[in-house]
Design an enzyme around this catalytic site. Structure first.
Site, PDB file in Angstrom:
ATOM      1  N   ASP A   1      40.008   2.104  72.862  1.00  0.00           N
ATOM      2  CA  ASP A   1      39.747   1.201  73.988  1.00  0.00           C
ATOM      3  C   ASP A   1      39.037   1.910  75.143  1.00  0.00           C
ATOM      4  O   ASP A   1      39.101   3.132  75.267  1.00  0.00           O
ATOM      5  CB  ASP A   1      41.079   0.678  74.560  1.00  0.00           C
TER       6      ASP A   1
ATOM      7  N   HIS B   1      42.351   5.871  73.211  1.00  0.00           N
ATOM      8  CA  HIS B   1      41.347   5.651  74.263  1.00  0.00           C
ATOM      9  C   HIS B   1      40.276   6.720  74.177  1.00  0.00           C
ATOM     10  O   HIS B   1      40.590   7.908  74.304  1.00  0.00           O
ATOM     11  CB  HIS B   1      42.015   5.683  75.643  1.00  0.00           C
TER      12      HIS B   1
HETATM   13 NI    NI Z   1      42.087  -0.610  78.379  1.00  0.00          NI
END
Ligand code: NI
Length: 497
Positions: free
Chosen positions: A312, A452
């Site tokens: 993400d 991430h």
């Molecule tokens: Ni996010």
């Protein structure tokens, strides 16, 4: 609106810095295509994300890296100051019980006006305690060769340039306001209420355009040489107007520009077809009647042990390194990207698509969707899809809501399946490679693993994670491969196969 137009013009003159693909189309179409794609090659994005669970606060602050040291350092300073503001806001909220804490979001736009003038605008949004957010623009102008930041006083030869800007912008705002009055429906208001509204609005305009350096700190230009004066939300108009930009035509301001500044760029002829630029047309909010079924591909995750790695918040400065790792290992992944970063790191997005990864939506600017209304949610999704369509020719079919924050309104307005996760290594919190390896490697068949690609510590963990999962006989797949063969409904949450 005007801000958006300016943004669209961002990429036009970037050729001097970066080469663009040759375009065989005729000039007017070239304009539209280039201006709307904002493809600025070579820019990398840094995203600073922090969260505080105690106060339900979040920051997601993005800024560009242009490869010009002094300019990059300045952009970093301004962005980190905004992060400090966020951290102070969190401290201030620590003893107050609120359901939604502070939200500090920053996106940016680059306007490369000429080979000597670079304009970077940082648009900051912040809300506290779940209230309506505020917007501010920080416009920074740089002289490319020396990388020095240009101050308004250098731009104008008039010493009293503030009086000039005050007079011109006030006239314009008052005229616009008077025009808008004619279209305002006051049928529900008493004459007194109408009069109060008019006086209140006029006072805001007058106060916001007082000839002070602070009121006129955020200036920029478009390539036609028109001066754009950016006013923060609530500065020179009621909050409902949001950010306000006043455009003063080049002819009007040219006599007041300093010779020093005039040497930095030659205005281009105005874009005659500017109206034709597809300026974020508002698609209707997507319907939730949709259900999608992804056809079974080569890998059948009903029979095989599959795990989906997902990333993400990118693309970021670290994403290309992650792509190198995935390529070397021959492992596919799913990227839930932010539109605000994809728009600039276009080469990274193209590479993701070319190398067989799945690209899905994590919204445009990473706001907490629970705090947005239906139209705002639709804008966050549509804008991201438009950015991706321009880069890779297709939008997205899944949404991962920022922070995994879902409400009935988010479900009702997403218009597509919501993909969450089964394993959260808390990489955003711990920032430790070893812990990411341990947590991610614990995945079981059918699981979706969250990560991430804005953290170097997470990217560094991935080679080991892939080896560990494969050692257990697991097949690495994209989310769509993992969920293939099932019916997926819009607005429903999926965390695993
Ligand atoms: Ni996010």
């Amino acid at each position: 609106m005007v801000f958006a137009l300016l943004l669209i013009m961002a990429a036009v003159v970037w050729q001097t810095l970066k080469t663009q693909e040759p375009n065989p189309k005729k000039q007017s179409e070239v304009m539209v295509e280039n201006t709307s794609s904002s493809s600025v090659d070579g820019v990398k994005v840094i995203t600073l994300e922090e969260r505080d669970e105690k106060t339900n606060s979040v920051s997601n602050i993005s800024y560009p890296v242009l490869g010009l040291d002094k300019i990059d350092a300045r952009l970093e300073t301004v962005s980190k100051n905004f992060l400090t503001d966020y951290e102070n806001a969190v401290k201030g909220l620590a003893d107050i019980s609120v359901s939604y804490g502070a939200d500090y979001i920053q996106k940016f736009e680059i306007t490369p006006i000429s080979d000597q003038l670079i304009i970077v605008m940082l648009e900051q949004y912040f809300s506290e305690g779940g209230g309506t957010g505020s917007n501010e623009v920080k416009s920074l102008m740089f002289k490319r060769d020396t990388q020095e930041e240009l101050m308004p006083a250098q731009i104008f030869k008039e010493e009293k340039y503030l009086d000039l800007l005050s007079r011109l912008s006030r006239e314009k705002l008052l005229a616009d306001f008077n025009k808008s009055l004619a279209d305002t429906d006051f049928s529900d208001s008493t004459p007194l209420a109408k009069e109060e509204f008019i006086q209140f609005s006029q006072k805001m305009i007058n106060d916001g355009t007082e000839p002070t350096a602070k009121n006129f700190a955020n200036l920029s230009f478009n390539e036609a040489g028109d001066l754009l004066i950016h006013f923060d939300k609530y500065q020179a108009a009621p909050g409902a107007n949001g950010l306000v930009t006043v455009t003063l035509p080049y002819q009007e301001i040219a006599p007041y520009l300093s010779d020093f500044f005039k040497e930095l760029f030659t205005p281009k002829k105005p874009l005659t077809n500017i109206e034709a630029v597809p300026n974020s047309p508002q698609k209707p909010a997507p319907s939730n009647e949709v259900a999608i079924k992804i056809p079974q591909g080569k890998i059948d995750c009903q029979k095989q042990a599959c795990v989906a790695l997902t990333f993400d918040d990118g693309p970021s400065v670290h994403t290309d390194q992650l792509l190198d790792i995935l390529k070397e290992k021959g492992a596919p992944a799913t990227f839930f990207v932010l539109g605000k970063s994809a728009k600039y790191q276009t080469q990274t997005i193209k590479r993701m698509a070319a190398e067989g990864h799945e690209i899905e939506s994590h919204t445009f600017s990473h706001k907490d969707l629970r705090k947005l209304n239906k139209d705002e949610i639709a804008a966050e999704l549509n804008e991201t899809d438009q950015v991706l369509e321009k880069i890779i020719g297709r939008g997205t079919k899944f949404l991962r809501p920022p922070y995994g924050a879902v409400s009935d309104s988010v479900k009702a307005n997403a218009g597509r399946p919501l993909i969450l996760w089964t394993i959260d290594p808390l990489d955003w919190k711990k920032r430790e490679t070893e812990s990411v390896i341990k947590e991610m490697s614990a995945a079981k068949p059918g699981m979706i693993v969250l990560g991430h690609d804005i953290y170097a510590t997470t990217v560094a963990a991935i080679p080991k994670v892939i080896d560990n999962l494969r050692a257990k006989g697991y097949q690495l797949v994209t989310v769509e491969e993992l969920l293939a063969g099932q019916e997926l409904k819009a607005g429903h949450i999926y965390r695993q196969r």
